[in-house]
Design a protein around this motif. Structure first.
Motif, mmCIF file in Angstrom:
data_model
loop_
_atom_site.group_PDB
_atom_site.id
_atom_site.type_symbol
_atom_site.label_atom_id
_atom_site.label_comp_id
_atom_site.label_asym_id
_atom_site.label_seq_id
_atom_site.Cartn_x
_atom_site.Cartn_y
_atom_site.Cartn_z
ATOM 1 N N ILE A 61 -15.138 -1.080 7.203
ATOM 2 C CA ILE A 61 -13.722 -0.710 7.187
ATOM 3 C C ILE A 61 -13.406 0.097 8.443
ATOM 4 C CG2 ILE A 61 -11.967 0.682 6.018
ATOM 5 C CD1 ILE A 61 -13.341 0.062 3.379
ATOM 6 N N ILE A 62 -12.287 -0.235 9.103
ATOM 7 C CA ILE A 62 -11.879 0.539 10.272
ATOM 8 C C ILE A 62 -10.514 1.213 10.070
ATOM 9 C CG2 ILE A 62 -13.251 -0.763 11.936
ATOM 10 C CD1 ILE A 62 -10.782 -2.403 12.604
ATOM 11 N N GLU A 63 -9.769 0.788 9.044
ATOM 12 C CA GLU A 63 -8.484 1.430 8.743
ATOM 13 C C GLU A 63 -8.284 1.430 7.231
ATOM 14 O OE1 GLU A 63 -3.690 1.216 9.908
ATOM 15 O OE2 GLU A 63 -4.989 -0.516 10.259
ATOM 16 N N PHE A 64 -7.851 2.568 6.717
ATOM 17 C CA PHE A 64 -7.534 2.707 5.287
ATOM 18 C C PHE A 64 -6.127 3.280 5.182
ATOM 19 C CE2 PHE A 64 -6.864 5.377 1.622
ATOM 20 C CZ PHE A 64 -7.382 4.654 0.563
ATOM 21 N N ALA A 65 -5.331 2.708 4.271
ATOM 22 C CA ALA A 65 -3.996 3.265 4.018
ATOM 23 C C ALA A 65 -3.698 3.204 2.532
ATOM 24 C CB ALA A 65 -2.925 2.509 4.795
ATOM 25 N N GLY A 66 -3.067 4.248 2.023
ATOM 26 C CA GLY A 66 -2.646 4.280 0.628
ATOM 27 C C GLY A 66 -1.342 5.032 0.498
ATOM 28 N N LEU A 67 -0.403 4.467 -0.271
ATOM 29 C CA LEU A 67 0.883 5.114 -0.554
ATOM 30 C C LEU A 67 0.917 5.473 -2.029
ATOM 31 C CD1 LEU A 67 3.441 2.772 1.272
ATOM 32 C CD2 LEU A 67 2.307 4.806 2.165
ATOM 33 N N GLU A 68 1.288 6.699 -2.326
ATOM 34 C CA GLU A 68 1.345 7.143 -3.719
ATOM 35 C C GLU A 68 2.682 6.782 -4.346
ATOM 36 O OE1 GLU A 68 -0.067 11.174 -5.751
ATOM 37 O OE2 GLU A 68 1.917 11.385 -4.864
ATOM 38 N N MET A 69 2.629 6.241 -5.565
ATOM 39 C CA MET A 69 3.820 5.925 -6.328
ATOM 40 C C MET A 69 3.650 6.499 -7.734
ATOM 41 S SD MET A 69 5.761 2.242 -6.661
ATOM 42 C CE MET A 69 4.373 1.372 -7.394
ATOM 43 N N VAL A 70 4.646 7.226 -8.202
ATOM 44 C CA VAL A 70 4.612 7.802 -9.543
ATOM 45 C C VAL A 70 5.844 7.326 -10.293
ATOM 46 C CG1 VAL A 70 4.641 9.919 -10.918
ATOM 47 C CG2 VAL A 70 3.312 9.829 -8.796
ATOM 48 N N ASP A 71 5.616 6.723 -11.458
ATOM 49 C CA ASP A 71 6.715 6.190 -12.274
ATOM 50 C C ASP A 71 7.602 5.262 -11.454
ATOM 51 O OD1 ASP A 71 5.750 7.604 -14.444
ATOM 52 O OD2 ASP A 71 7.005 9.347 -14.034
ATOM 53 N N ARG A 72 6.955 4.376 -10.666
ATOM 54 C CA ARG A 72 7.628 3.335 -9.894
ATOM 55 C C ARG A 72 8.495 3.873 -8.764
ATOM 56 N NH1 ARG A 72 7.522 -1.657 -11.807
ATOM 57 N NH2 ARG A 72 9.575 -2.205 -10.985
ATOM 58 N N LYS A 73 8.213 5.081 -8.332
ATOM 59 C CA LYS A 73 8.930 5.661 -7.190
ATOM 60 C C LYS A 73 7.917 6.194 -6.188
ATOM 61 C CE LYS A 73 13.186 7.010 -9.612
ATOM 62 N NZ LYS A 73 12.832 6.356 -10.896
ATOM 63 N N LEU A 74 8.071 5.810 -4.906
ATOM 64 C CA LEU A 74 7.207 6.334 -3.857
ATOM 65 C C LEU A 74 7.466 7.824 -3.697
ATOM 66 C CD1 LEU A 74 7.462 3.479 -1.211
ATOM 67 C CD2 LEU A 74 5.515 3.996 -2.689
ATOM 68 N N THR A 75 6.387 8.602 -3.649
ATOM 69 C CA THR A 75 6.524 10.060 -3.587
ATOM 70 C C THR A 75 6.607 10.583 -2.159
ATOM 71 O OG1 THR A 75 4.125 10.448 -3.506
ATOM 72 C CG2 THR A 75 5.159 10.240 -5.700
ATOM 73 N N GLY A 76 6.246 9.750 -1.176
ATOM 74 C CA GLY A 76 6.174 10.218 0.210
ATOM 75 C C GLY A 76 4.783 10.673 0.584
ATOM 76 N N MET A 104 3.103 7.385 -14.599
ATOM 77 C CA MET A 104 1.863 6.771 -14.157
ATOM 78 C C MET A 104 1.720 6.901 -12.642
ATOM 79 S SD MET A 104 0.660 2.769 -14.286
ATOM 80 C CE MET A 104 0.423 2.753 -16.054
ATOM 81 N N ARG A 105 0.536 7.287 -12.208
ATOM 82 C CA ARG A 105 0.269 7.417 -10.775
ATOM 83 C C ARG A 105 -0.411 6.140 -10.292
ATOM 84 N NH1 ARG A 105 -4.106 9.602 -7.552
ATOM 85 N NH2 ARG A 105 -3.304 10.376 -5.568
ATOM 86 N N GLN A 106 0.158 5.554 -9.238
ATOM 87 C CA GLN A 106 -0.397 4.344 -8.650
ATOM 88 C C GLN A 106 -0.535 4.530 -7.147
ATOM 89 O OE1 GLN A 106 2.801 1.872 -10.376
ATOM 90 N NE2 GLN A 106 1.214 0.635 -11.343
ATOM 91 N N ILE A 107 -1.477 3.824 -6.564
ATOM 92 C CA ILE A 107 -1.686 3.849 -5.116
ATOM 93 C C ILE A 107 -1.594 2.429 -4.588
ATOM 94 C CG2 ILE A 107 -3.277 4.385 -3.223
ATOM 95 C CD1 ILE A 107 -2.272 6.870 -4.627
ATOM 96 N N ILE A 108 -0.639 2.173 -3.684
ATOM 97 C CA ILE A 108 -0.570 0.910 -2.963
ATOM 98 C C ILE A 108 -1.591 1.012 -1.842
ATOM 99 C CG2 ILE A 108 0.951 -0.760 -1.859
ATOM 100 C CD1 ILE A 108 2.004 0.133 -4.567
ATOM 101 N N LEU A 109 -2.559 0.104 -1.803
ATOM 102 C CA LEU A 109 -3.726 0.296 -0.930
ATOM 103 C C LEU A 109 -3.983 -0.939 -0.073
ATOM 104 C CD1 LEU A 109 -7.057 1.937 -2.043
ATOM 105 C CD2 LEU A 109 -7.119 -0.218 -0.793
ATOM 106 N N ASP A 110 -4.434 -0.687 1.166
ATOM 107 C CA ASP A 110 -4.825 -1.781 2.055
ATOM 108 C C ASP A 110 -5.859 -1.269 3.047
ATOM 109 O OD1 ASP A 110 -4.686 -4.465 3.007
ATOM 110 O OD2 ASP A 110 -3.512 -3.775 4.713
ATOM 111 N N THR A 111 -6.695 -2.173 3.535
ATOM 112 C CA THR A 111 -7.684 -1.830 4.556
ATOM 113 C C THR A 111 -7.660 -2.876 5.660
ATOM 114 O OG1 THR A 111 -9.481 -3.096 3.514
ATOM 115 C CG2 THR A 111 -9.210 -0.791 2.818
ATOM 116 N N GLU A 112 -8.150 -2.502 6.836
ATOM 117 C CA GLU A 112 -8.457 -3.446 7.901
ATOM 118 C C GLU A 112 -9.939 -3.286 8.214
ATOM 119 O OE1 GLU A 112 -6.435 -5.703 8.759
ATOM 120 O OE2 GLU A 112 -4.562 -4.875 7.965
ATOM 121 N N THR A 113 -10.585 -4.366 8.633
ATOM 122 C CA THR A 113 -12.039 -4.377 8.745
ATOM 123 C C THR A 113 -12.501 -5.039 10.044
ATOM 124 O OG1 THR A 113 -12.234 -6.511 7.608
ATOM 125 C CG2 THR A 113 -12.182 -4.530 6.223
ATOM 126 N N THR A 114 -13.808 -4.954 10.292
ATOM 127 C CA THR A 114 -14.381 -5.562 11.501
ATOM 128 C C THR A 114 -14.593 -7.061 11.352
ATOM 129 O OG1 THR A 114 -16.651 -5.157 10.748
ATOM 130 C CG2 THR A 114 -15.599 -3.430 12.092
#
Length: 240
Positions: free
Chosen positions: A21-36, A1-11
């Motif tokens: 939105i002024i900042e967007f970040a997402g980390l990819e995780m597949v099968d409960r392991k961060l892919t980098g 399963m592909r998942q994205i840990i996601l967060d934003t910062e805003t005005t």
């Protein structure tokens, strides 16, 4: 399963008041392991940043000069979250801002671009009712190191949330079980006279047993009490 840990910062706090939105970040995780693989973007909001918001995340309008507008990076974000399950702490906030940004461009809302949304704040409130469930509080509860976090930043918050989410869902890994077939179920294909040999039982060594107990100690610490495995073992001893 592909998942994205996601967060934003805003005005500011309300997209309905024109905050962006002024900042967007997402980390990819597949099968409960961060892919980098990750996506990290700063965006110029085309408006002022509220002083209270800037005190939280430390991002100034001067820093954002020359950064792209959301319209210029919207396709990158859509491609990155597409077909993934999003994991967000206080999801209504971030999804509300993303939906407002997408709507300005005539694009579908977030839930139509991804495979679903998990709100870890709602999960935490279910698991720890009546307790503080901010990201900082959860990091403290699970002993997640946040010493590098002096201000709220989307990327570092994603890294912390990834660790917290894995701790919160450690009991969800699937277990192999023997299940009796239901009446009328398809045959296994084995001969009718097949006799299964007795299974060889391998007892855990002292070292393996000690490692198992250490793992249960860690689970006890994570749930601030007695983990389910030990509760079941205690119930079994009482029944015996």
């Amino acid at each position: 399963m592909r998942q994205i840990i996601l967060d934003t910062e805003t005005t500011g706090l309300e997209p309905s008041q024109g905050h962006r939105i002024i900042e967007f970040a997402g980390l990819e995780m597949v099968d409960r392991k961060l892919t980098g693989r990750h996506l990290h973007l700063y965006m110029h909001p085309e408006r002022e940043i509220d002083a209270d918001a800037e005190r939280v995340h430390g991002i100034s309008l001067a820093f954002l000069e020359g950064k792209p507008r959301f319209a210029e990076v919207a396709s990158q974000i859509s491609d990155f979250i597409g077909d993934a399950e999003l994991i967000i702490h206080n999801a209504p906030f971030d999804v509300g801002f993303m939906d407002a940004e997408f709507a300005r461009l005539g694009l579908p809302p977030t839930v139509r671009q991804c495979a679903g949304v998990i709100d870890t704040l709602a999960m935490a409130r279910d698991q720890f009712p009546g307790k503080r469930n901010s990201l900082d509080a959860l990091c403290d509860r699970f002993d997640v190191d946040r010493s590098n976090r002096t201000l709220h930043g989307a990327l570092i918050d994603c890294e912390l949330l990834a660790e917290v989410y894995l701790w919160m869902t450690r009991g969800q890994e699937s277990l192999m079980m023997d299940i009796e077939p239901e009446a009328g179920a398809a045959s296994s294909g084995l001969p009718a006279d097949f006799v299964r040999k007795p299974l060889k039982v391998l007892r855990a060594s002292e070292a393996e047993a000690a490692e198992h107990e250490a793992y249960l100690d860690a689970l006890d610490k994570a749930v601030k009490g007695t983990c389910l495995w030990r509760k079941l073992a205690a119930d079994k001893d009482v029944a015996a």
